[in-house]
Design a protein around this motif. Structure first.
Motif: not given
Length: 225
Positions: A72-83, A85-91
């Motif tokens: 778990a210490s090597h993982l960072v959940d984030k949200t990235i922008s779509g093409a 700037g449209i939308g947001s996506f789990a990563a």
């Protein structure tokens, strides 16, 4: 643009843009340098098999599987922008050292089905030996004389795999090249000659002074329907 090239270009754009309408894909962004983390989990399998796996990350891998694989210490959940700037996506960013970091983009917010794996460090290679940093000259040896989009736009530097010896990876692998830093300033005429919303041959002489190398790999595991 002749009909055969236009067909290839349309197919590639369809592959890339088909994800935009589905809230599970983000257009490749400018590549950030992988984060180096000390004492990362051992990782000996750095093989990319397009459409199947990136090391131990397969089509059925979940976020919980990543925890078991890397800690778990090597993982960072984030949200990235779509093409565009449209939308947001789990990563989920997987921070490993020695060029092994990567980013898993999920099909939805449950983080139970990976859409693709991207931002791969230089340690990751296909069976053909293709990885981030591979120069254009080497790519031509492995792919033959292929077509690619011009630089300096949304799909800049994307290789049209259908025009290469690796056409079997179409829909499973996205490869993008870029010029060396400051190449646009040092070799402005050459840079402009292979820029924009057009396709060019990899044998075009204007590529040569630009220091073209593979800059981005996206491995599609569960393509959107």
């Amino acid at each position: 643009m002749n009909s055969s090239i236009k067909g290839i270009a349309t197919a590639t754009l369809a592959l890339l843009t088909s994800y935009v309408a589905n809230p599970a894909f983000a257009l490749p962004q400018k590549i950030n340098h992988p984060v180096t983390v000390a004492k990362s989990q051992p990782l000996t399998d750095t093989l990319i098999i397009p459409g199947e796996r990136v090391g131990a990350i397969a089509r059925t891998t979940t976020k919980q599987d990543l925890v078991k694989l890397f800690g778990a210490s090597h993982l960072v959940d984030k949200t990235i922008s779509g093409a565009e700037g449209i939308g947001s996506f789990a990563a989920t960013q997987v921070n490993l050292n020695q060029g092994r970091s990567l980013l898993v983009v999920w099909s939805d917010n449950t983080r139970t089905k990976p859409l693709d794996v991207r931002n791969l460090g230089s340690a990751w290679k296909t069976r053909e030996g293709i990885g981030v940093g591979t120069p254009l000259s080497e790519l031509r040896k492995k792919l033959g004389d292929f077509k690619l989009y011009g630089l300096a736009w949304d799909y800049g530097g994307t290789i049209l795999l259908d025009s290469s010896k690796l056409s079997r990876y179409q829909g499973k692998l996205i490869l993008r090249v870029d010029a060396a830093p400051n190449a646009s300033e040092k070799f402005l005429n050459d840079y402009q000659a292979v820029s924009g919303d057009s396709t060019f041959s990899s044998s075009n002489p204007h590529w040569k002074p630009l220091g073209i190398r593979l800059a981005e790999i996206i491995v599609v595991l569960n393509p959107s329907q």
